[in-house]
Structure formats: C-alpha cells, structure tokens
Design a protein around this motif. Structure first.
Motif, PDB file in Angstrom:
ATOM      1  N   MET A 156       0.846  -1.201   0.000  1.00  0.00           N
ATOM      2  CA  MET A 156       0.000   0.000   0.000  1.00  0.00           C
ATOM      3  C   MET A 156       0.878   1.246   0.000  1.00  0.00           C
ATOM      4  N   TYR A 157       0.252   2.379   0.204  1.00  0.00           N
ATOM      5  CA  TYR A 157       0.906   3.674   0.093  1.00  0.00           C
ATOM      6  C   TYR A 157       1.543   4.112   1.407  1.00  0.00           C
ATOM      7  N   LYS A 158       2.666   4.814   1.323  1.00  0.00           N
ATOM      8  CA  LYS A 158       3.256   5.475   2.478  1.00  0.00           C
ATOM      9  C   LYS A 158       2.499   6.795   2.646  1.00  0.00           C
ATOM     10  N   LEU A 159       1.994   7.029   3.856  1.00  0.00           N
ATOM     11  CA  LEU A 159       1.144   8.188   4.108  1.00  0.00           C
ATOM     12  C   LEU A 159       1.852   9.219   4.964  1.00  0.00           C
ATOM     13  N   ASN A 160       1.322  10.409   4.975  1.00  0.00           N
ATOM     14  CA  ASN A 160       1.824  11.501   5.806  1.00  0.00           C
ATOM     15  C   ASN A 160       1.073  11.476   7.146  1.00  0.00           C
ATOM     16  N   LEU A 161       1.203  10.358   7.831  1.00  0.00           N
ATOM     17  CA  LEU A 161       0.567  10.136   9.128  1.00  0.00           C
ATOM     18  C   LEU A 161       1.534   9.342   9.990  1.00  0.00           C
ATOM     19  N   PRO A 162       1.353   9.363  11.316  1.00  0.00           N
ATOM     20  CA  PRO A 162       2.261   8.589  12.181  1.00  0.00           C
ATOM     21  C   PRO A 162       2.226   7.102  11.825  1.00  0.00           C
ATOM     22  N   PRO A 163       3.343   6.403  12.087  1.00  0.00           N
ATOM     23  CA  PRO A 163       3.386   4.963  11.802  1.00  0.00           C
ATOM     24  C   PRO A 163       2.271   4.219  12.538  1.00  0.00           C
ATOM     25  N   PHE A 164       1.781   3.181  11.884  1.00  0.00           N
ATOM     26  CA  PHE A 164       0.656   2.407  12.406  1.00  0.00           C
ATOM     27  C   PHE A 164       0.773   1.007  11.839  1.00  0.00           C
TER      28      PHE A 164
ATOM     29  N   ILE B 166     -17.134  15.761  10.877  1.00  0.00           N
ATOM     30  CA  ILE B 166     -17.308  14.839   9.754  1.00  0.00           C
ATOM     31  C   ILE B 166     -15.940  14.705   9.096  1.00  0.00           C
ATOM     32  N   ILE B 167     -15.571  13.478   8.745  1.00  0.00           N
ATOM     33  CA  ILE B 167     -14.262  13.242   8.130  1.00  0.00           C
ATOM     34  C   ILE B 167     -14.487  12.518   6.805  1.00  0.00           C
ATOM     35  N   GLU B 168     -13.898  13.059   5.765  1.00  0.00           N
ATOM     36  CA  GLU B 168     -13.984  12.485   4.417  1.00  0.00           C
ATOM     37  C   GLU B 168     -12.595  12.034   3.997  1.00  0.00           C
ATOM     38  N   TYR B 169     -12.502  10.797   3.516  1.00  0.00           N
ATOM     39  CA  TYR B 169     -11.220  10.237   3.071  1.00  0.00           C
ATOM     40  C   TYR B 169     -11.242  10.023   1.574  1.00  0.00           C
ATOM     41  N   LYS B 170     -10.094  10.192   0.993  1.00  0.00           N
ATOM     42  CA  LYS B 170      -9.887   9.881  -0.412  1.00  0.00           C
ATOM     43  C   LYS B 170      -8.615   9.042  -0.514  1.00  0.00           C
ATOM     44  N   ALA B 171      -8.486   8.308  -1.593  1.00  0.00           N
ATOM     45  CA  ALA B 171      -7.265   7.550  -1.844  1.00  0.00           C
ATOM     46  C   ALA B 171      -6.103   8.522  -2.034  1.00  0.00           C
TER      47      ALA B 171
ATOM     48  N   ASP C 133     -11.044  -2.939  10.896  1.00  0.00           N
ATOM     49  CA  ASP C 133     -11.604  -1.644  11.250  1.00  0.00           C
ATOM     50  C   ASP C 133     -12.032  -1.725  12.713  1.00  0.00           C
ATOM     51  N   ALA C 134     -11.277  -1.075  13.587  1.00  0.00           N
ATOM     52  CA  ALA C 134     -11.545  -1.137  15.030  1.00  0.00           C
ATOM     53  C   ALA C 134     -12.883  -0.497  15.396  1.00  0.00           C
ATOM     54  N   LEU C 135     -13.341   0.493  14.633  1.00  0.00           N
ATOM     55  CA  LEU C 135     -14.614   1.130  14.945  1.00  0.00           C
ATOM     56  C   LEU C 135     -15.795   0.235  14.569  1.00  0.00           C
ATOM     57  N   ARG C 136     -15.698  -0.439  13.445  1.00  0.00           N
ATOM     58  CA  ARG C 136     -16.771  -1.352  13.020  1.00  0.00           C
ATOM     59  C   ARG C 136     -16.581  -2.757  13.584  1.00  0.00           C
ATOM     60  N   ARG C 137     -15.400  -2.992  14.178  1.00  0.00           N
ATOM     61  CA  ARG C 137     -15.049  -4.276  14.796  1.00  0.00           C
ATOM     62  C   ARG C 137     -15.153  -5.448  13.813  1.00  0.00           C
ATOM     63  N   LYS C 138     -14.593  -5.237  12.621  1.00  0.00           N
ATOM     64  CA  LYS C 138     -14.584  -6.310  11.629  1.00  0.00           C
ATOM     65  C   LYS C 138     -13.543  -6.009  10.560  1.00  0.00           C
ATOM     66  N   PHE C 139     -13.178  -7.032   9.819  1.00  0.00           N
ATOM     67  CA  PHE C 139     -12.285  -6.866   8.682  1.00  0.00           C
ATOM     68  C   PHE C 139     -13.099  -6.392   7.489  1.00  0.00           C
ATOM     69  N   VAL C 140     -12.537  -5.429   6.754  1.00  0.00           N
ATOM     70  CA  VAL C 140     -13.193  -4.869   5.571  1.00  0.00           C
ATOM     71  C   VAL C 140     -12.208  -4.906   4.402  1.00  0.00           C
ATOM     72  N   ALA C 141     -12.715  -4.779   3.204  1.00  0.00           N
ATOM     73  CA  ALA C 141     -11.871  -4.809   2.006  1.00  0.00           C
ATOM     74  C   ALA C 141     -10.788  -3.735   2.083  1.00  0.00           C
ATOM     75  N   LEU C 142      -9.579  -4.123   1.770  1.00  0.00           N
ATOM     76  CA  LEU C 142      -8.456  -3.186   1.788  1.00  0.00           C
ATOM     77  C   LEU C 142      -8.376  -2.465   0.449  1.00  0.00           C
ATOM     78  N   THR C 143      -8.892  -1.239   0.439  1.00  0.00           N
ATOM     79  CA  THR C 143      -8.804  -0.360  -0.728  1.00  0.00           C
ATOM     80  C   THR C 143      -7.872   0.785  -0.359  1.00  0.00           C
ATOM     81  N   PRO C 144      -7.390   1.549  -1.318  1.00  0.00           N
ATOM     82  CA  PRO C 144      -6.552   2.702  -0.971  1.00  0.00           C
ATOM     83  C   PRO C 144      -7.264   3.677  -0.025  1.00  0.00           C
TER      84      PRO C 144
END
Length: 149
Positions: free
Chosen positions: A1-9, A87-92, A24-35
C-alpha cells in the motif's frame, strides 16, 4: 500500500476469500483493503492514538438519508449527547483534494451541522471549523486535539 503523511501504524491485515482485508476497530470487523480504506484506518488511528479522540464517540460509514437518496459519511465524531462534532472524508492517496471534495463534505454538513469538517487523502489533511454565524468555514492549521474541540 501507500506510504502516508501520518504517524506509523501497524494495522491488522489478512486475506479473506483470497482478497486483502484490514481490521476496522470502529466497526469491529475486517473490511476490504482499498486505498481509501488504508487512509481511513491510518487516520482513525492518528485521531485516537495521537490526538486523543475517544473511539467510542466515532463511527465509520455513517448513512444519511435525503428523501430517497442515501449518502454515506466516511467517519463521524460525536459528542457525549451523540450530536455530530466532526465529519471526516477520506480519499485515496492518488485522489487530489479539490473543491468538489469540499462540496461533498459540506453537503453532508447541511444534514449533520457538525462543528468541524476534515478531509484527508493520507498525504494532505485539511480541517475546517464551521462558523455558522458568519456562514463560512475557517481553515485550521492542523487537526485539533480532542480536548481543544
């Protein structure tokens, strides 16, 4: 995947039915890994682990209804009375943050009336404070810590 401008995780990754998934810790389940999902999980970690946002007050994929139309906010932060605060909006990472992206989150805010709007593609992050009296959005220098909201 991509290197992001966010702290390591270190996200939890696995293959499910031959497809890459991310926990996804908020939804408590595995979800499709998209960008875009890669950005979401890193940004939620940034908010909870580095900015002090309580995960219990956050939700991913929040559905909104406008007549017959359904919209979906990527993430919403609520206050203790369950009123939307941010509200938080994410993009690839390959998607530029443009006026149309801001228009999208502003449309969600017509329904939710949150105090803050945040947009991230994992590389660039923008946070706006809503000035309802002045009928404008104020660009902040950074995403505020939770205690400063």
């Amino acid at each position: 995947m991509y290197k992001l401008n966010l702290p390591p995780f270190q996200p939890k990754l696995r293959a499910t039915a031959g497809k890459a998934t991310i926990y996804d810790a908020l939804r408590r389940k595995f979800v499709a890994l998209t960008p875009e999902e890669w950005v979401r999980q890193h940004f939620v970690n940034f908010l909870t682990a580095h900015k002090g946002y309580p995960a219990a007050f956050m939700a991913n994929e929040v559905e909104l209804h406008v007549g017959e139309k359904r919209l979906r906010c990527d993430s919403v932060l609520y206050d203790t009375a369950l009123r939307p605060r941010m509200i938080i909006e994410y993009k690839a990472p390959t998607v530029q943050i443009t006026q149309s992206v801001f228009d999208q989150i502003a449309a969600y805010n017509l329904l939710l009336r949150a105090d803050y709007l945040t947009i991230s593609n994992g590389l660039s992050h923008f946070c706006f404070k809503t000035d309802y009296d002045g009928k404008k959005y104020l660009l902040l220098n950074d995403v505020p810590n939770y205690q400063n909201l």
